[in-house]
Design an enzyme around this catalytic site. Structure first.
Site, PDB file in Angstrom:
ATOM      1  CE  LYS A   1      12.100   3.131 -55.710  1.00 17.47           C
ATOM      2  NZ  LYS A   1      11.555   1.718 -56.302  1.00 17.47           N
TER       3      LYS A   1
ATOM      4  CB  THR B   1      10.009   4.409 -59.729  1.00 18.60           C
ATOM      5  OG1 THR B   1       8.628   3.835 -59.558  1.00 18.60           O
ATOM      6  CG2 THR B   1       9.134   5.305 -61.106  1.00 18.60           C
TER       7      THR B   1
ATOM      8  CD  GLU C   1      12.378  -0.430 -58.712  1.00 21.21           C
ATOM      9  OE1 GLU C   1      12.217  -0.418 -57.776  1.00 21.21           O
ATOM     10  OE2 GLU C   1      11.404  -0.902 -59.264  1.00 21.21           O
TER      11      GLU C   1
END
EC number: 3.5.1.135
Length: 103
Positions: free
Chosen positions: A21, A24, A74
């Site tokens: 990841k 954000t 993500e």
């Protein structure tokens, strides 16, 4: 103890630490982060510190301009990403992408 600068749901901790990841997506309340910022990261649930990240880029996005690349960054599918964002920020359409790397 120093306060954390940004928090993530605990379910994302392992993906962040493993580099799976790398972005954000946040609302306007967290649109102030800039490229080069070094941030202490905590878990949303208990505010426990788990890493430090550096912001590598920022941009804006809307729900209808999210792409497969955003989803990959993500570590989820595009359908999952759109649902997660819509669930976290109901009724909102303008978002801020924060790209980062763990230090």
């Amino acid at each position: 103890m120093q306060p954390n600068d940004i928090t993530f749901s605990q379910r994302f901790q392992d993906d962040i630490l493993a580099g799976r990841k790398t972005i954000t997506i946040r609302d306007e309340s967290e649109s102030h982060f800039k490229t080069g910022d070094v941030l202490r990261v905590g878990r949303f649930e208990d505010d426990g510190y788990f890493c430090t990240i550096e912001v590598t880029a920022t941009s804006t996005v809307t729900l209808d301009t999210l792409t497969e690349k955003h989803a990959e960054q993500e570590n989820m599918t595009l359908t999952e990403l759109i649902k997660v964002i819509a669930d976290i920020y109901p009724g909102q359409t303008q978002f801020y992408v924060i790209e980062f790397k763990c230090l």
